[in-house]
Design a protein around this motif. Structure first.
Motif, PDB file in Angstrom:
ATOM      1  N   ASP A 161      -5.272   1.848   0.052  1.00  0.00           N
ATOM      2  CA  ASP A 161      -5.599   0.530   0.617  1.00  0.00           C
ATOM      3  C   ASP A 161      -5.664  -0.580  -0.422  1.00  0.00           C
ATOM      4  OD1 ASP A 161      -5.691   1.509   3.144  1.00  0.00           O
ATOM      5  OD2 ASP A 161      -7.877   1.717   3.233  1.00  0.00           O
ATOM      6  N   HIS A 162      -5.438  -0.236  -1.700  1.00  0.00           N
ATOM      7  CA  HIS A 162      -5.509  -1.241  -2.772  1.00  0.00           C
ATOM      8  C   HIS A 162      -6.877  -1.922  -2.781  1.00  0.00           C
ATOM      9  CE1 HIS A 162      -1.037  -1.913  -3.971  1.00  0.00           C
ATOM     10  NE2 HIS A 162      -1.268  -0.660  -3.656  1.00  0.00           N
ATOM     11  N   ARG A 163      -7.938  -1.130  -2.705  1.00  0.00           N
ATOM     12  CA  ARG A 163      -9.292  -1.679  -2.701  1.00  0.00           C
ATOM     13  C   ARG A 163     -10.097  -1.049  -3.825  1.00  0.00           C
ATOM     14  NH1 ARG A 163     -12.483  -0.533   1.903  1.00  0.00           N
ATOM     15  NH2 ARG A 163     -13.652  -2.438   1.593  1.00  0.00           N
ATOM     16  N   ASP A 204      -9.659   2.931  -4.047  1.00  0.00           N
ATOM     17  CA  ASP A 204      -8.862   3.424  -2.919  1.00  0.00           C
ATOM     18  C   ASP A 204      -7.409   3.074  -3.194  1.00  0.00           C
ATOM     19  OD1 ASP A 204      -7.537   3.818  -0.464  1.00  0.00           O
ATOM     20  OD2 ASP A 204      -9.377   3.440   0.670  1.00  0.00           O
ATOM     21  N   PRO A 231       0.826  -1.210   0.000  1.00  0.00           N
ATOM     22  CA  PRO A 231       0.000   0.000   0.000  1.00  0.00           C
ATOM     23  C   PRO A 231       0.854   1.251   0.000  1.00  0.00           C
ATOM     24  CG  PRO A 231       0.011  -1.006   2.176  1.00  0.00           C
ATOM     25  CD  PRO A 231       0.724  -1.959   1.267  1.00  0.00           C
TER      26      PRO A 231
END
Length: 234
Positions: free
Chosen positions: A143-145, A140, A125
């Motif tokens: 957060d790698h989301r 995001d 991240p």
């Protein structure tokens, strides 16, 4: 535990290869977690949650593809497939099963370590990056989301890296070479087959129907510019 506590799952039934990889990883500050087959690899991964995996394609109780699929059911750790098979169809099978990279035996130790470190960097991240919205996607970057209509999409580190690069340059045409350089590094500048496979995987995930059975606007996000590259058009 090794310096920094970085554990790498090593899946190979050749003792010489495992021994060499253990030494190579130890000297680079990693701890190798060896497994000789598919079932043992998935059991060890569930118990120890390694930060990455190096997986041989040919295993006594199955294939490295089976390991990739099993890991991808619950984790997005970087996976590097290691094999003596240098056929594009086998590389594509591994990549479609969730592998992030493919190294052909015999391999150079420095190259393998460089690819492992690059894969870990892509998965790490980044601080202070924004949340971006494109179509019905919420991305995001820190957060790698990725969420679509509130539902999380499970992307591999490579897929997320491609999406992040396309989002940051939305509307602009990114050539094959530019994307390969940004996401993989200079050693991959001509590997358009790998790029095509990961773009196809990313599209399938972005275009999958939501809970209501409909496909969102994200289905139209990534446009192919034939023979040149891709652009994000949302």
């Amino acid at each position: 535990m090794s310096a920094g506590g970085r554990t790498v799952l090593v899946v190979d039934d050749e003792r010489q290869i495992v021994r060499a990889l253990r030494v190579l990883l130890r000297d680079a500050g990693f701890e190798a977690l060896p497994a000789g087959g598919v079932e043992e690899a998935l059991d060890l991964a569930a118990l120890h949650a390694p930060e990455a995996a190096i997986v041989d394609l040919m295993l006594p109780d199955g294939s490295g593809v089976d390991v990739c699929r099993g890991l991808r059911e619950w984790t997005q750790v970087p996976i590097i497939v290691l094999s003596a098979v240098d056929e594009e169809s086998e590389k594509v099978r591994a990549l479609e099963a969730g592998a992030d990279d493919y190294v052909t035996k015999p391999f150079g130790p420095d190259e393998l370590l460089a690819r492992l470190r690059a894969a870990l960097r892509r998965a790490a991240p980044a601080a202070d990056e924004p949340v971006l919205r494109v179509g019905d996607l919420e991305i995001d970057l820190a957060d790698h989301r990725v969420l679509r209509a509130g539902e999380e999409l499970h992307l591999t580190p490579i897929e997320f890296g491609l999406l992040r690069t396309l989002v940051r340059h939305r509307g602009r045409l990114l050539t094959h070479s530019a994307l390969l350089l940004e996401v993989w590094g200079a050693a991959y500048a001509d590997d358009t087959a790998t790029l095509r496979t990961h773009i196809a995987n990313l599209r399938r995930k972005l275009e999958a129907p939501g809970p209501d059975g409909t496909v969102g606007r994200s289905a139209r996000l990534i446009r192919t510019e034939t023979g040149v590259g891709y652009r994000l058009v949302g």
